[in-house]
Design a protein around this motif. Structure first.
Motif, PDB file in Angstrom:
ATOM      1  N   ASN A   1      -9.036  14.223  -4.724  1.00 20.95           N
ATOM      2  CA  ASN A   1      -8.032  13.329  -5.511  1.00 20.95           C
ATOM      3  C   ASN A   1      -7.407  13.853  -6.619  1.00 20.95           C
ATOM      4  O   ASN A   1      -6.972  12.881  -7.295  1.00 20.95           O
ATOM      5  CB  ASN A   1      -8.949  12.483  -5.454  1.00 20.95           C
ATOM      6  CG  ASN A   1      -9.918  11.736  -4.388  1.00 20.95           C
ATOM      7  OD1 ASN A   1      -9.361  11.794  -3.701  1.00 20.95           O
ATOM      8  ND2 ASN A   1     -10.408  10.066  -4.945  1.00 20.95           N
TER       9      ASN A   1
ATOM     10  N   ARG B   1      -2.006   4.290   0.757  1.00 20.47           N
ATOM     11  CA  ARG B   1      -3.198   3.823   0.566  1.00 20.47           C
ATOM     12  C   ARG B   1      -3.263   3.236   2.005  1.00 20.47           C
ATOM     13  O   ARG B   1      -2.712   2.105   2.547  1.00 20.47           O
ATOM     14  CB  ARG B   1      -3.442   3.105   0.083  1.00 20.47           C
ATOM     15  CG  ARG B   1      -5.357   2.520  -0.288  1.00 20.47           C
ATOM     16  CD  ARG B   1      -5.396   2.187  -1.275  1.00 20.47           C
ATOM     17  NE  ARG B   1      -5.051   1.080  -1.505  1.00 20.47           N
ATOM     18  CZ  ARG B   1      -5.265  -0.027  -2.144  1.00 20.47           C
ATOM     19  NH1 ARG B   1      -5.450  -0.720  -3.531  1.00 20.47           N
ATOM     20  NH2 ARG B   1      -3.833  -1.287  -2.097  1.00 20.47           N
ATOM     21  N   LYS B   2      -4.225   3.851   2.987  1.00 20.15           N
ATOM     22  CA  LYS B   2      -4.986   3.554   4.178  1.00 20.15           C
ATOM     23  C   LYS B   2      -6.386   3.296   3.769  1.00 20.15           C
ATOM     24  O   LYS B   2      -7.591   4.495   3.528  1.00 20.15           O
ATOM     25  CB  LYS B   2      -4.628   4.965   4.774  1.00 20.15           C
ATOM     26  CG  LYS B   2      -3.002   5.197   5.623  1.00 20.15           C
ATOM     27  CD  LYS B   2      -3.391   6.067   7.010  1.00 20.15           C
ATOM     28  CE  LYS B   2      -0.912   5.990   7.010  1.00 20.15           C
ATOM     29  NZ  LYS B   2      -0.796   6.830   8.153  1.00 20.15           N
ATOM     30  N   ILE B   3      -6.502   2.173   3.967  1.00 16.25           N
ATOM     31  CA  ILE B   3      -8.068   1.742   4.091  1.00 16.25           C
ATOM     32  C   ILE B   3      -8.922   2.066   6.005  1.00 16.25           C
ATOM     33  O   ILE B   3      -7.845   1.056   6.242  1.00 16.25           O
ATOM     34  CB  ILE B   3      -8.367   0.460   3.605  1.00 16.25           C
ATOM     35  CG1 ILE B   3      -7.632   0.350   1.971  1.00 16.25           C
ATOM     36  CG2 ILE B   3      -9.323   0.126   3.492  1.00 16.25           C
ATOM     37  CD1 ILE B   3      -7.976  -1.414   1.344  1.00 16.25           C
ATOM     38  N   PRO B   4      -9.663   2.589   5.528  1.00 12.46           N
ATOM     39  CA  PRO B   4     -10.105   2.943   7.450  1.00 12.46           C
ATOM     40  C   PRO B   4     -10.464   1.316   7.271  1.00 12.46           C
ATOM     41  O   PRO B   4     -10.585  -0.077   7.131  1.00 12.46           O
ATOM     42  CB  PRO B   4     -11.100   3.773   6.998  1.00 12.46           C
ATOM     43  CG  PRO B   4     -11.137   4.730   6.032  1.00 12.46           C
ATOM     44  CD  PRO B   4     -10.117   3.769   4.911  1.00 12.46           C
TER      45      PRO B   4
ATOM     46  N   ASP C   1       0.909  -0.716  -0.013  1.00 11.42           N
ATOM     47  CA  ASP C   1      -0.088   0.163   0.098  1.00 11.42           C
ATOM     48  C   ASP C   1       0.765   1.343   0.193  1.00 11.42           C
ATOM     49  O   ASP C   1       0.052   2.347   0.575  1.00 11.42           O
ATOM     50  CB  ASP C   1      -1.107  -0.308   1.196  1.00 11.42           C
ATOM     51  CG  ASP C   1      -1.548  -0.962   0.847  1.00 11.42           C
ATOM     52  OD1 ASP C   1      -2.369  -1.641   0.197  1.00 11.42           O
ATOM     53  OD2 ASP C   1      -2.593  -1.746   2.002  1.00 11.42           O
TER      54      ASP C   1
ATOM     55  N   ASP D   1      -8.754   6.405  -3.805  1.00  8.66           N
ATOM     56  CA  ASP D   1      -9.651   6.418  -2.710  1.00  8.66           C
ATOM     57  C   ASP D   1      -8.851   6.230  -1.389  1.00  8.66           C
ATOM     58  O   ASP D   1      -8.054   5.262  -1.583  1.00  8.66           O
ATOM     59  CB  ASP D   1     -10.881   6.353  -2.867  1.00  8.66           C
ATOM     60  CG  ASP D   1     -11.938   6.368  -3.615  1.00  8.66           C
ATOM     61  OD1 ASP D   1     -11.988   7.743  -4.401  1.00  8.66           O
ATOM     62  OD2 ASP D   1     -12.967   5.646  -3.936  1.00  8.66           O
ATOM     63  N   ASN D   2      -9.079   7.259  -0.690  1.00  7.05           N
ATOM     64  CA  ASN D   2      -7.617   7.095   0.563  1.00  7.05           C
ATOM     65  C   ASN D   2      -6.405   6.379   0.306  1.00  7.05           C
ATOM     66  O   ASN D   2      -5.543   6.198   1.397  1.00  7.05           O
ATOM     67  CB  ASN D   2      -8.449   5.369   1.844  1.00  7.05           C
ATOM     68  CG  ASN D   2      -9.109   5.585   1.270  1.00  7.05           C
ATOM     69  OD1 ASN D   2     -10.545   5.984   1.634  1.00  7.05           O
ATOM     70  ND2 ASN D   2     -10.093   3.890   1.073  1.00  7.05           N
TER      71      ASN D   2
ATOM     72  N   GLN E   1     -14.101   0.084   6.148  1.00 13.06           N
ATOM     73  CA  GLN E   1     -13.761  -0.476   4.581  1.00 13.06           C
ATOM     74  C   GLN E   1     -13.552  -1.814   4.343  1.00 13.06           C
ATOM     75  O   GLN E   1     -13.279  -1.726   3.231  1.00 13.06           O
ATOM     76  CB  GLN E   1     -13.561   1.059   4.115  1.00 13.06           C
ATOM     77  CG  GLN E   1     -13.945   2.323   4.046  1.00 13.06           C
ATOM     78  CD  GLN E   1     -13.512   3.034   2.599  1.00 13.06           C
ATOM     79  OE1 GLN E   1     -12.726   2.841   2.117  1.00 13.06           O
ATOM     80  NE2 GLN E   1     -14.263   3.944   2.821  1.00 13.06           N
ATOM     81  N   LYS E   2     -12.465  -2.433   5.492  1.00 14.99           N
ATOM     82  CA  LYS E   2     -12.010  -3.673   5.247  1.00 14.99           C
ATOM     83  C   LYS E   2     -12.963  -4.552   5.097  1.00 14.99           C
ATOM     84  O   LYS E   2     -14.197  -4.840   5.569  1.00 14.99           O
ATOM     85  CB  LYS E   2     -10.821  -3.638   6.399  1.00 14.99           C
ATOM     86  CG  LYS E   2     -10.104  -2.412   6.606  1.00 14.99           C
ATOM     87  CD  LYS E   2      -8.609  -3.014   7.474  1.00 14.99           C
ATOM     88  CE  LYS E   2      -7.428  -1.590   7.531  1.00 14.99           C
ATOM     89  NZ  LYS E   2      -6.608  -2.199   8.807  1.00 14.99           N
TER      90      LYS E   2
ATOM     91  N   LYS F   1      -2.984   8.788   0.306  1.00 16.38           N
ATOM     92  CA  LYS F   1      -3.041  10.320   1.132  1.00 16.38           C
ATOM     93  C   LYS F   1      -1.002  10.227   0.920  1.00 16.38           C
ATOM     94  O   LYS F   1       0.067   9.582   0.760  1.00 16.38           O
ATOM     95  CB  LYS F   1      -2.343  10.495   2.768  1.00 16.38           C
ATOM     96  CG  LYS F   1      -3.739   9.907   3.280  1.00 16.38           C
ATOM     97  CD  LYS F   1      -5.265  10.505   2.665  1.00 16.38           C
ATOM     98  CE  LYS F   1      -6.408  10.708   3.504  1.00 16.38           C
ATOM     99  NZ  LYS F   1      -7.304  10.989   2.589  1.00 16.38           N
TER     100      LYS F   1
END
Length: 148
Positions: free
Chosen positions: A69, A127-130, A46, A107-108, A133-134, A110
């Protein structure tokens, strides 16, 4: 002009209505100049790094902005007439022209850091998936809706 049939994607992707606009934007950016050259690396699962060759630019002449974005990298040199009066070239092969390069971020994604070293601008992204959303495993026979 190219046309792309997106109907197979719409059968597979639910809720990705913005996909067509992203592809359209990408095809419009193909007409952009290729200056400055850049690489996009996958550092880890990621983590990504964009490296741009911007020889001749100092840190204060480069601006990096993220809006929604879109990552925008801009380089602006002082006015040409000011620097040309001080320097006289017999051959000028190093481009020092102003530039603007845009990257569409997923998306996601940073921007973590940016560094300018030896004429290369490095921009690190992640990319940090909250947690919400995992993927979640649902056991068969489990009751997700509690009766009140």
């Amino acid at each position: 002009m190219r046309t792309i049939d997106l109907s197979p994607l719409y059968r597979s992707f639910i809720g990705s209505d913005h996909l067509a606009s992203m592809i359209d934007a990408a095809t419009r950016h193909e007409k952009q100049t290729s200056y400055p050259p850049y690489n996009i690396e996958l550092i880890a699962d990621d983590k990504y790094r964009i490296t741009m060759a911007i020889a001749g630019f100092a840190k204060d002449e480069v601006t990096i902005e993220v809006q929604e974005n879109t990552l925008k990298v801009t380089g602006a040199k002082p006015s040409a007439e000011q620097s040309e009066t001080e320097r006289k070239f017999l051959h000028k092969g190093i481009s020092e022209r102003n530039f603007e390069r845009k990257f569409q971020l997923g998306d996601n994604v940073k921007v973590l850091a940016a560094d300018l070293e030896h004429g290369l601008l490095h921009i690190d992204l992640e990319r940090k998936i909250p947690e919400a959303q995992k993927p979640k495993r649902i056991e068969i026979g489990s009751n997700l809706i509690e009766n009140s």
